[in-house]
Enzyme design. Structure first.
Site, PDB file in Angstrom:
ATOM      1  N   ASP A  13      22.504  80.006  26.224  1.00  0.00           N
ATOM      2  CA  ASP A  13      22.985  80.367  24.882  1.00  0.00           C
ATOM      3  C   ASP A  13      22.158  81.492  24.253  1.00  0.00           C
ATOM      4  OD1 ASP A  13      24.941  78.303  24.883  1.00  0.00           O
ATOM      5  OD2 ASP A  13      23.439  76.847  24.261  1.00  0.00           O
ATOM      6  N   ARG A  93      12.999  70.342  16.108  1.00  0.00           N
ATOM      7  CA  ARG A  93      13.807  71.408  15.487  1.00  0.00           C
ATOM      8  C   ARG A  93      13.263  71.901  14.154  1.00  0.00           C
ATOM      9  NH1 ARG A  93      15.219  73.028  20.129  1.00  0.00           N
ATOM     10  NH2 ARG A  93      17.231  72.378  20.934  1.00  0.00           N
ATOM     11  N   ASP A 122      21.972  70.697  16.418  1.00  0.00           N
ATOM     12  CA  ASP A 122      20.876  71.612  16.138  1.00  0.00           C
ATOM     13  C   ASP A 122      21.206  72.672  15.094  1.00  0.00           C
ATOM     14  OD1 ASP A 122      19.148  70.237  17.764  1.00  0.00           O
ATOM     15  OD2 ASP A 122      19.652  71.403  19.550  1.00  0.00           O
ATOM     16  N   SER A 170      22.545  71.232  30.718  1.00  0.00           N
ATOM     17  CA  SER A 170      21.886  71.771  29.539  1.00  0.00           C
ATOM     18  C   SER A 170      20.683  70.871  29.245  1.00  0.00           C
ATOM     19  CB  SER A 170      22.862  71.756  28.362  1.00  0.00           C
ATOM     20  OG  SER A 170      22.179  72.092  27.192  1.00  0.00           O
TER      21      SER A 170
HETATM   22  N1  ARG Z   1      21.513  64.857  21.519  1.00  0.00           N
HETATM   23  C1  ARG Z   1      20.167  65.177  21.253  1.00  0.00           C
HETATM   24  C2  ARG Z   1      20.011  65.613  19.825  1.00  0.00           C
HETATM   25  O1  ARG Z   1      20.944  66.015  19.209  1.00  0.00           O
HETATM   26  C3  ARG Z   1      19.581  66.163  22.229  1.00  0.00           C
HETATM   27  C4  ARG Z   1      20.254  67.487  22.357  1.00  0.00           C
HETATM   28  C5  ARG Z   1      19.478  68.327  23.303  1.00  0.00           C
HETATM   29  N2  ARG Z   1      20.156  69.463  23.777  1.00  0.00           N
HETATM   30  C6  ARG Z   1      20.385  69.738  25.086  1.00  0.00           C
HETATM   31  N3  ARG Z   1      20.923  70.868  25.372  1.00  0.00           N
HETATM   32  N4  ARG Z   1      20.094  68.920  26.051  1.00  0.00           N
HETATM   33  O2  ARG Z   1      18.942  65.541  19.297  1.00  0.00           O
END
Ligand code: ARG
Length: 393
Positions: A13, A93, A122, A170
């Site tokens: 991304d 984050r 995110d 990912s």
């Molecule tokens: N679902 C988790 C969250 O929203 C982790 C997301 C992590 N992203 C990834 N591309 N694996 O906090």
């Protein structure tokens, strides 16, 4: 030319974002990778890739210690887990966003960009912090252009953008955990293949020999392993290593995202599971029944707030004030055994223990059992009335 600071991880991304920001938005791109404990190559590779793709300047910002002390330690004290997920990505984050805002201000940037899609969590977490800390514009190229993952790959190939070749899934990784999403895992009935895991062994491959570990906590945070004092970063790393080796901390869940979508998520969080489990065991010894009950409720609210990206909501600080006060007595040692995916509490001790061995003992005569008879006799009085009145026939 207008300047934009892009939060850059080197993944698909954000790599695509560098080029899009230049071509479609006509901006000078400055990239920054915030180090929250991802593996060394995930720091080095983005630095090299950024330059190749066309970033005018690349920064690596070390935020590891802050991440452990200001975020992970709070999460341990709060036993923060959302729907079974110890919040590894969610916790990092806000800190990443804070670092990016600081840099954007320093660079006098006109905008901040991120590579989030419009389906995930995110975007909320980043933008909430960016807007709370500044008036700088936010650009989300992948979301703006409604790109799919395969469209991104096509764009990358067409623009000579180097991508990590082995990345089928990912992945998001920091010192508190590793998350694995996408590809075949999007079918919730498909078993996660063994090769998706990096931090944890399968229970089959875990050592036959169990391992005993003593974890010392001071005011709710871990400070020593087997009596050896460790600095925070090192301690978390060691816990990941030990628990991962014994096959602890694999989580496969269906999770409810902020926008309401259900998603299938795989996590490797060995250290988080080890430390939160041990921490809870010590709380059981030292906190009163009413404190434990209230803390469990606070934990749920706290975890949801973090998941939802509202780290900067005053409620989080209010809860931290309460938690810190309670945690002053969460000092002591917990002994655990790790064995083939199993984590067992073997013992716990503390100066602040509320457990009274003398009184609870079957051998004790100091507390006269007969004095309790009256209390027992009137116990459940409301339920008794209900049964007599409403269940006559
Ligand atoms: N679902 C988790 C969250 O929203 C982790 C997301 C992590 N992203 C990834 N591309 N694996 O906090």
């Amino acid at each position: 030319m207008k300047k934009v600071v892009l939060a850059f991880s080197g993944g698909l991304d954000t790599s695509v974002c560098i080029k899009l920001l230049e071509e479609n938005y006509d901006m000078e791109v400055i990239t920054a990778c915030v180090d929250v404990g991802q593996p060394e190559e995930e720091i080095e590779r983005p630095a090299a890739a950024a330059d190749k793709i066309g970033s005018s300047k690349h920064y690596t910002i070390d935020a590891k210690e802050e991440f452990v002390e200001d975020f992970i330690f709070r999460a341990i004290k709060a036993n923060a887990i959302y729907e079974g997920y110890p919040l590894s990505t969610a916790l990092a984050r806000p800190l990443i966003a804070m670092k990016i805002v600081e840099l954007a201000k320093k660079e006098g940037a006109n905008a901040i960009a991120h590579g989030c899609t419009g389906k995930g969590n995110d975007q909320f977490r980043f933008e909430a912090i960016i807007r709370a800390m500044s008036d700088i514009d936010v650009i989300a190229p992948i979301r703006d252009l409604n790109l799919t993952r395969s469209e991104e790959i096509e764009y990358a190939e067409g623009h000579g953008i180097p991508l990590p070749s082995d990345k089928q899934y990912s992945i998001d990784e920091n010192i508190w955990g590793r998350s694995i999403e996408g590809d075949i895992l999007e079918d919730p009935m498909v078993e996660t293949p063994e090769e998706a895991f990096e931090w944890t062994r399968s229970t089959d491959d875990a050592p036959d020999e169990s391992q005993i570990l003593e974890i010392k906590f001071e005011k709710g945070v871990p400070v020593a392993l087997n009596n050896e004092k460790r600095d925070p970063l090192d301690l978390i790393g060691k816990c990941n290593e030990i628990a991962g080796k014994h096959g602890i901390g694999r989580i496969d869940i269906i999770e409810d995202r902020i926008i309401g979508l259900k998603s299938r998520e795989n996590y490797e969080v060995p250290g988080a599971i080890l430390l939160i489990t041990a921490h809870k065991a010590l709380e059981q010894l030292n906190l009163t029944r009413s404190e434990l009950k209230f803390a469990a409720h606070v934990s749920e609210v706290y975890s949801e707030l973090i998941y939802d990206g509202l780290w900067h909501d005053p409620l989080r600080e209010d809860m931290d004030a309460l938690i810190d006060k309670m945690q002053r007595r969460v000092t002591g040692t917990v002994k655990v055994r790790l064995h083939k995916g199993n984590l067992r509490i073997l013992g716990r001790e503390s100066h602040y223990s509320l457990y009274n061995e003398e009184i609870v003992s079957f051998e004790d005569k100091g507390m006269d059992q007969r004095e309790i008879a009256g209390m027992v006799k009137n116990y459940g009085i409301q339920a008794a009335s209900y049964n007599k009145i409403c269940k006559k026939d």
